[in-house]
Write a protein that holds these residues in place. Sequence first.
Motif, mmCIF file in Angstrom:
data_model
loop_
_atom_site.group_PDB
_atom_site.id
_atom_site.type_symbol
_atom_site.label_atom_id
_atom_site.label_comp_id
_atom_site.label_asym_id
_atom_site.label_seq_id
_atom_site.Cartn_x
_atom_site.Cartn_y
_atom_site.Cartn_z
ATOM 1 N N GLY A 137 -7.607 33.475 -37.916
ATOM 2 C CA GLY A 137 -7.537 34.925 -37.767
ATOM 3 C C GLY A 137 -8.709 35.518 -37.010
ATOM 4 N N GLU A 138 -9.763 34.731 -36.768
ATOM 5 C CA GLU A 138 -10.912 35.225 -36.018
ATOM 6 C C GLU A 138 -10.580 35.348 -34.543
ATOM 7 N N GLU A 139 -11.214 36.323 -33.888
ATOM 8 C CA GLU A 139 -10.997 36.547 -32.464
ATOM 9 C C GLU A 139 -12.185 36.003 -31.678
ATOM 10 N N LEU A 140 -11.894 35.204 -30.652
ATOM 11 C CA LEU A 140 -12.933 34.617 -29.807
ATOM 12 C C LEU A 140 -12.735 35.080 -28.371
ATOM 13 N N GLN A 141 -13.836 35.387 -27.684
ATOM 14 C CA GLN A 141 -13.790 35.669 -26.248
ATOM 15 C C GLN A 141 -14.369 34.441 -25.553
ATOM 16 N N ILE A 142 -13.567 33.832 -24.682
ATOM 17 C CA ILE A 142 -13.975 32.597 -24.020
ATOM 18 C C ILE A 142 -13.905 32.807 -22.512
ATOM 19 N N ARG A 143 -15.021 32.556 -21.821
ATOM 20 C CA ARG A 143 -15.055 32.679 -20.356
ATOM 21 C C ARG A 143 -15.105 31.288 -19.748
ATOM 22 N N ILE A 144 -14.099 30.972 -18.923
ATOM 23 C CA ILE A 144 -14.036 29.684 -18.246
ATOM 24 C C ILE A 144 -13.863 29.981 -16.756
ATOM 25 N N GLY A 145 -14.872 29.690 -15.971
ATOM 26 C CA GLY A 145 -14.806 29.997 -14.543
ATOM 27 C C GLY A 145 -14.692 31.500 -14.343
ATOM 28 N N ARG B 249 -6.119 38.942 -17.386
ATOM 29 C CA ARG B 249 -6.339 37.698 -16.644
ATOM 30 C C ARG B 249 -5.399 37.620 -15.436
ATOM 31 N N GLU B 250 -4.123 38.001 -15.627
ATOM 32 C CA GLU B 250 -3.163 37.965 -14.513
ATOM 33 C C GLU B 250 -3.554 38.962 -13.425
ATOM 34 N N ASN B 251 -4.039 40.131 -13.827
ATOM 35 C CA ASN B 251 -4.477 41.148 -12.874
ATOM 36 C C ASN B 251 -5.678 40.646 -12.072
ATOM 37 N N ALA B 252 -6.647 40.015 -12.768
ATOM 38 C CA ALA B 252 -7.836 39.489 -12.091
ATOM 39 C C ALA B 252 -7.458 38.388 -11.106
ATOM 40 N N THR B 253 -6.493 37.543 -11.494
ATOM 41 C CA THR B 253 -6.030 36.471 -10.607
ATOM 42 C C THR B 253 -5.382 37.054 -9.361
ATOM 43 N N ALA B 254 -4.556 38.094 -9.545
ATOM 44 C CA ALA B 254 -3.900 38.735 -8.403
ATOM 45 C C ALA B 254 -4.923 39.365 -7.466
ATOM 46 N N MET B 255 -5.950 39.998 -8.028
ATOM 47 C CA MET B 255 -6.989 40.614 -7.211
ATOM 48 C C MET B 255 -7.760 39.557 -6.412
ATOM 49 N N ARG B 256 -8.062 38.434 -7.065
ATOM 50 C CA ARG B 256 -8.786 37.359 -6.361
ATOM 51 C C ARG B 256 -7.956 36.810 -5.221
ATOM 52 N N LYS B 257 -6.646 36.622 -5.472
ATOM 53 C CA LYS B 257 -5.776 36.080 -4.422
ATOM 54 C C LYS B 257 -5.675 37.062 -3.260
ATOM 55 N N ALA B 258 -5.575 38.341 -3.548
ATOM 56 C CA ALA B 258 -5.471 39.357 -2.495
ATOM 57 C C ALA B 258 -6.751 39.399 -1.664
ATOM 58 N N ASP C 182 -11.959 33.185 -15.293
ATOM 59 C CA ASP C 182 -11.071 33.712 -16.335
ATOM 60 C C ASP C 182 -11.809 33.995 -17.630
ATOM 61 N N GLU C 183 -11.446 35.101 -18.257
ATOM 62 C CA GLU C 183 -11.958 35.420 -19.584
ATOM 63 C C GLU C 183 -10.752 35.617 -20.490
ATOM 64 N N ARG C 184 -10.704 34.874 -21.583
ATOM 65 C CA ARG C 184 -9.580 34.946 -22.512
ATOM 66 C C ARG C 184 -10.050 35.465 -23.858
ATOM 67 N N THR C 185 -9.193 36.247 -24.495
ATOM 68 C CA THR C 185 -9.426 36.666 -25.879
ATOM 69 C C THR C 185 -8.342 35.989 -26.698
ATOM 70 N N GLN D 151 -1.992 24.151 -27.993
ATOM 71 C CA GLN D 151 -1.705 25.580 -27.836
ATOM 72 C C GLN D 151 -1.281 26.238 -29.146
ATOM 73 N N THR D 152 -0.900 25.435 -30.145
ATOM 74 C CA THR D 152 -0.535 26.014 -31.442
ATOM 75 C C THR D 152 -1.781 26.382 -32.246
ATOM 76 N N LEU D 153 -2.969 25.938 -31.813
ATOM 77 C CA LEU D 153 -4.203 26.234 -32.540
ATOM 78 C C LEU D 153 -4.684 27.666 -32.315
ATOM 79 N N TYR D 154 -4.172 28.324 -31.263
ATOM 80 C CA TYR D 154 -4.624 29.678 -30.944
ATOM 81 C C TYR D 154 -3.484 30.476 -30.331
ATOM 82 N N SER D 155 -3.651 31.790 -30.298
ATOM 83 C CA SER D 155 -2.727 32.649 -29.559
ATOM 84 C C SER D 155 -3.574 33.629 -28.759
ATOM 85 N N GLU D 156 -3.202 33.803 -27.511
ATOM 86 C CA GLU D 156 -3.949 34.718 -26.647
ATOM 87 C C GLU D 156 -3.384 36.123 -26.803
#
Length: 135
Positions: free
Chosen positions: A54-62, A97-106, A64-67, A84-89
Amino acid sequence: MAHKHEEEEKVRLDKWLWAARFYKTRALAKAAIESGKVHCRGERCKPGKEPRVGEELQIRIGFDERTVVVQALSIVRRGAPEAQTLYSETAASIAKRENATAMRKAGALGMSTDGKPSKKQRRDLFKFRGSGNDD
């Protein structure tokens, strides 16, 4: 053997991140935590911290930043579908994350960064710096 069962309930954060397949090795997970790329409840934490369901983690990889919300604890690294069953984003995290990816690609489409600059890019650089062709 009861001692072994207690250890399974208590999981180090670096071991959980490795088991959930966020990092390839525990050493990389530990380094990421120590360098402040992993936050628990908005604060930096230590590799030995024990995450709870139930705890919330913020993880930055490269870039991407995931909560993510911890759904289950595990010290065993298994295949990606099981990991993937150990966590839910969170939905907000996925959208961000999808918005940031689109901006980087553009942004990346206009300028090539592999190898040396083209002749036009060099001319633009010289013009930008305000210097002539001193070579």
